[in-house]
Design a protein around this motif. Structure first.
Motif, PDB file in Angstrom:
ATOM      1  N   GLY A   1      -2.434-101.613 -47.431  1.00  0.00           N
ATOM      2  CA  GLY A   1      -1.540-100.525 -47.582  1.00  0.00           C
ATOM      3  C   GLY A   1      -0.060-100.706 -47.821  1.00  0.00           C
ATOM      4  N   LEU A   2       0.530-101.839 -48.009  1.00  0.00           N
ATOM      5  CA  LEU A   2       1.901-102.307 -48.259  1.00  0.00           C
ATOM      6  C   LEU A   2       2.305-101.574 -49.720  1.00  0.00           C
ATOM      7  N   VAL A   3       3.193-100.722 -49.595  1.00  0.00           N
ATOM      8  CA  VAL A   3       3.537 -99.864 -50.808  1.00  0.00           C
ATOM      9  C   VAL A   3       5.127-100.146 -50.944  1.00  0.00           C
ATOM     10  N   ASP A   4       5.522 -99.850 -52.376  1.00  0.00           N
ATOM     11  CA  ASP A   4       6.846 -99.877 -52.829  1.00  0.00           C
ATOM     12  C   ASP A   4       7.620 -98.948 -52.219  1.00  0.00           C
ATOM     13  N   SER A   5       8.887 -99.152 -51.957  1.00  0.00           N
ATOM     14  CA  SER A   5       9.698 -98.160 -51.224  1.00  0.00           C
ATOM     15  C   SER A   5      10.353 -97.358 -52.240  1.00  0.00           C
ATOM     16  N   GLY A   6      10.072 -97.522 -53.546  1.00  0.00           N
ATOM     17  CA  GLY A   6      10.799 -96.695 -54.723  1.00  0.00           C
ATOM     18  C   GLY A   6      12.146 -96.856 -54.861  1.00  0.00           C
ATOM     19  N   LEU A   7      13.125 -97.562 -53.972  1.00  0.00           N
ATOM     20  CA  LEU A   7      14.455 -97.664 -54.185  1.00  0.00           C
ATOM     21  C   LEU A   7      14.753 -98.879 -55.302  1.00  0.00           C
ATOM     22  N   SER A   8      15.941 -98.958 -56.044  1.00  0.00           N
ATOM     23  CA  SER A   8      16.327 -99.867 -56.638  1.00  0.00           C
ATOM     24  C   SER A   8      16.709-101.222 -55.804  1.00  0.00           C
ATOM     25  N   ARG A   9      17.041-102.227 -56.645  1.00  0.00           N
ATOM     26  CA  ARG A   9      17.378-103.275 -55.978  1.00  0.00           C
ATOM     27  C   ARG A   9      18.801-103.176 -55.229  1.00  0.00           C
ATOM     28  N   ASP A  10      19.546-102.403 -55.859  1.00  0.00           N
ATOM     29  CA  ASP A  10      20.956-102.270 -55.482  1.00  0.00           C
ATOM     30  C   ASP A  10      20.867-101.423 -54.268  1.00  0.00           C
ATOM     31  N   GLU A  11      20.170-100.241 -54.283  1.00  0.00           N
ATOM     32  CA  GLU A  11      19.779 -99.360 -53.133  1.00  0.00           C
ATOM     33  C   GLU A  11      19.376-100.099 -51.882  1.00  0.00           C
ATOM     34  N   LEU A  12      18.433-101.016 -52.065  1.00  0.00           N
ATOM     35  CA  LEU A  12      17.972-101.785 -50.858  1.00  0.00           C
ATOM     36  C   LEU A  12      19.061-102.422 -50.386  1.00  0.00           C
ATOM     37  N   LEU A  13      19.876-103.404 -51.238  1.00  0.00           N
ATOM     38  CA  LEU A  13      20.919-103.900 -50.677  1.00  0.00           C
ATOM     39  C   LEU A  13      22.037-103.159 -49.849  1.00  0.00           C
TER      40      LEU A  13
ATOM     41  N   LEU B   1       3.926 -98.750 -45.066  1.00  0.00           N
ATOM     42  CA  LEU B   1       3.941 -99.800 -44.736  1.00  0.00           C
ATOM     43  C   LEU B   1       4.910-100.447 -45.796  1.00  0.00           C
ATOM     44  N   GLU B   2       6.325-100.956 -45.647  1.00  0.00           N
ATOM     45  CA  GLU B   2       7.071-101.274 -46.657  1.00  0.00           C
ATOM     46  C   GLU B   2       7.602-102.557 -46.343  1.00  0.00           C
ATOM     47  N   GLU B   3       8.144-103.217 -47.232  1.00  0.00           N
ATOM     48  CA  GLU B   3       8.785-104.734 -46.908  1.00  0.00           C
ATOM     49  C   GLU B   3      10.275-104.468 -46.719  1.00  0.00           C
ATOM     50  N   ARG B   4      11.149-105.237 -45.726  1.00  0.00           N
ATOM     51  CA  ARG B   4      12.276-105.475 -45.425  1.00  0.00           C
ATOM     52  C   ARG B   4      12.764-106.927 -45.201  1.00  0.00           C
ATOM     53  N   VAL B   5      13.403-107.535 -46.367  1.00  0.00           N
ATOM     54  CA  VAL B   5      13.789-108.748 -46.203  1.00  0.00           C
ATOM     55  C   VAL B   5      15.193-108.969 -45.416  1.00  0.00           C
ATOM     56  N   TYR B   6      15.019-109.280 -44.268  1.00  0.00           N
ATOM     57  CA  TYR B   6      16.139-109.462 -43.167  1.00  0.00           C
ATOM     58  C   TYR B   6      16.578-110.907 -42.981  1.00  0.00           C
ATOM     59  N   ARG B   7      17.825-111.046 -42.739  1.00  0.00           N
ATOM     60  CA  ARG B   7      18.289-112.184 -41.744  1.00  0.00           C
ATOM     61  C   ARG B   7      17.756-112.142 -40.302  1.00  0.00           C
ATOM     62  N   MET B   8      17.217-113.182 -39.911  1.00  0.00           N
ATOM     63  CA  MET B   8      17.066-113.564 -38.382  1.00  0.00           C
ATOM     64  C   MET B   8      17.986-114.707 -37.930  1.00  0.00           C
ATOM     65  N   ARG B   9      18.527-114.201 -36.820  1.00  0.00           N
ATOM     66  CA  ARG B   9      19.562-115.176 -36.218  1.00  0.00           C
ATOM     67  C   ARG B   9      19.130-115.336 -34.864  1.00  0.00           C
ATOM     68  N   CYS B  10      18.713-116.747 -34.499  1.00  0.00           N
ATOM     69  CA  CYS B  10      18.325-116.968 -33.108  1.00  0.00           C
ATOM     70  C   CYS B  10      19.543-116.994 -32.319  1.00  0.00           C
ATOM     71  N   VAL B  11      19.470-116.837 -31.029  1.00  0.00           N
ATOM     72  CA  VAL B  11      20.527-117.149 -30.155  1.00  0.00           C
ATOM     73  C   VAL B  11      20.841-118.561 -30.218  1.00  0.00           C
ATOM     74  N   GLU B  12      20.003-119.478 -30.590  1.00  0.00           N
ATOM     75  CA  GLU B  12      19.998-120.843 -30.410  1.00  0.00           C
ATOM     76  C   GLU B  12      20.744-121.327 -31.698  1.00  0.00           C
ATOM     77  N   ALA B  13      21.438-120.624 -32.487  1.00  0.00           N
ATOM     78  CA  ALA B  13      22.144-120.828 -33.703  1.00  0.00           C
ATOM     79  C   ALA B  13      21.262-121.506 -34.817  1.00  0.00           C
ATOM     80  N   TRP B  14      20.101-121.032 -34.889  1.00  0.00           N
ATOM     81  CA  TRP B  14      19.355-121.329 -36.095  1.00  0.00           C
ATOM     82  C   TRP B  14      18.965-119.867 -36.829  1.00  0.00           C
ATOM     83  N   SER B  15      18.773-119.885 -38.014  1.00  0.00           N
ATOM     84  CA  SER B  15      18.679-118.675 -38.595  1.00  0.00           C
ATOM     85  C   SER B  15      17.361-118.993 -39.982  1.00  0.00           C
TER      86      SER B  15
END
Length: 335
Positions: A66-78, A147-161
């Motif tokens: 069921g994963l779909v495309d948001s339909g947004l451009s790369r610039d819009e996603l950024l 269901l869409e994709e989100r490419v996010y940074r993840m920052r642990c409190v332990e100072a790794w990401s």
């Protein structure tokens, strides 16, 4: 690696091709033996600076249907913050380097410890200050929004990401579905309590079950999602199967895993790490390089899969999207 028919070009192969290249691996288990408890947090930041070809346990999960495309451009996603212009962390690292104390405190053993965790028949009870309380199956959750994709940074409190391609739905879609009352100011979350299936809960390392919370405004923000997949595949147990919270501008411990209960409330709810050490772990836990943890600096971080350190960004790089939520707040006092 294939995804289900999604009507777009979001295939697992393409995701892997864009990810950080495969590299030699560090013998992290050996290094982790050097530190226990709180001191292991400080040791973690340097673990990925040296590499060797040690092979880790590599779990597999099914393609996420069921994963779909948001339909947004790369610039819009950024601009929205739904995509970051950085290399994604390779799938193997995401799947084999995790904090999930319900299974074990060993980051590199949690994938093996969680192997076989059965989520059949999983439900999430949503209630409290809502007009239409409801119990959702995972299928029900997937039906609330595409269901869409989100490419996010993840920052642990332990100072790794890491940089992680999550697949999920907006948390706001779930909240809207239960019609919150005007008095609801916070959203409380709770993880499954089952020491037989989650043996780490037989220890006293934390108070169980794991609980977390957000303000209602944070929960309704478009960046806050309920994730049910990673890299186009079903979320594996060690990463919080079958459903977890992702709030990318906050430290990783806010991303509660294996959720079974969500409650809308009027007062600030208790949260596990704040209960454990309120001087070290605040309710908000916004990524803030200017506010050090009492035992280490938060000014820099170790990106998993890279050598060297990089500066930590305010709100983990999502300042443009979320700073307005805290416009009248002292972020050092409300950490």
């Amino acid at each position: 690696m294939d995804t289900a028919d999604t009507g777009n070009d979001l295939s697992g192969k393409e995701l892997v091709d864009e990810a950080t290249p495969w590299s030699n691996y560090v013998n992290r288990r050996q290094l982790l033996k050097l530190a226990v408890g709180g001191t292991s947090v400080a040791a973690t930041a340097g673990i990925y600076r040296w590499f060797n070809p040690t092979r880790q346990f590599m779990p597999s999960t099914d393609a996420l249907a069921g994963l779909v495309d948001s339909g947004l451009s790369r610039d819009e996603l950024l601009v929205r913050g739904w995509l970051v212009d950085e290399s994604m962390t390779r799938e193997q690292d995401i799947l084999t380097y995790n904090n999930f104390y319900e299974f074990t405190t060993d980051k590199v053993a949690v994938a093996k410890s969680a192997e076989g965790f059965d989520t059949t028949g999983w439900t999430v009870e949503v209630g409290g200050m809502v007009h239409t309380p409801r119990k959702f199956t995972i299928t029900d959750l997937k039906d609330l929004a595409p269901l869409e994709e989100r490419v996010y940074r993840m920052r642990c409190v332990e100072a790794w990401s890491m940089v992680i391609p999550w697949n999920g739905i907006p948390l706001a879609a779930l909240i809207a579905a239960v019609d919150p009352m005007a008095e609801a100011k916070y959203v409380a979350f709770e993880t499954l309590l089952d020491p037989e299936r989650m043996p780490g809960q037989k220890t006293s390392v934390l108070d169980w079950p794991y609980v977390e919370g957000l303000t209602i405004d944070e929960a309704m923000h478009p960046l806050a999602i309920l994730a049910m997949g990673i890299y186009g595949r079903e979320l594996p147990p060690q990463d919080g199967a079958p459903v977890r919270l992702v709030v990318p501008w906050k430290y990783g411990f806010k991303g509660i895993k294996s959720i079974v209960k969500i409650t809308l409330v009027s007062d600030e709810p208790p949260t596990t790490w704040n209960l454990r050490s309120p001087r070290e772990y605040g309710f908000y836990a916004n990524v803030n390089p200017a506010v050090a943890h009492p035992r280490w600096s938060q000014a820099t971080e170790q990106r998993i899969g890279e050598t060297g350190r990089r500066p930590t960004l305010p709100f983990n790089g999502y300042e443009a999207q979320v700073a307005s939520l805290y416009a009248d707040m002292d972020l050092a006092e409300n950490f």
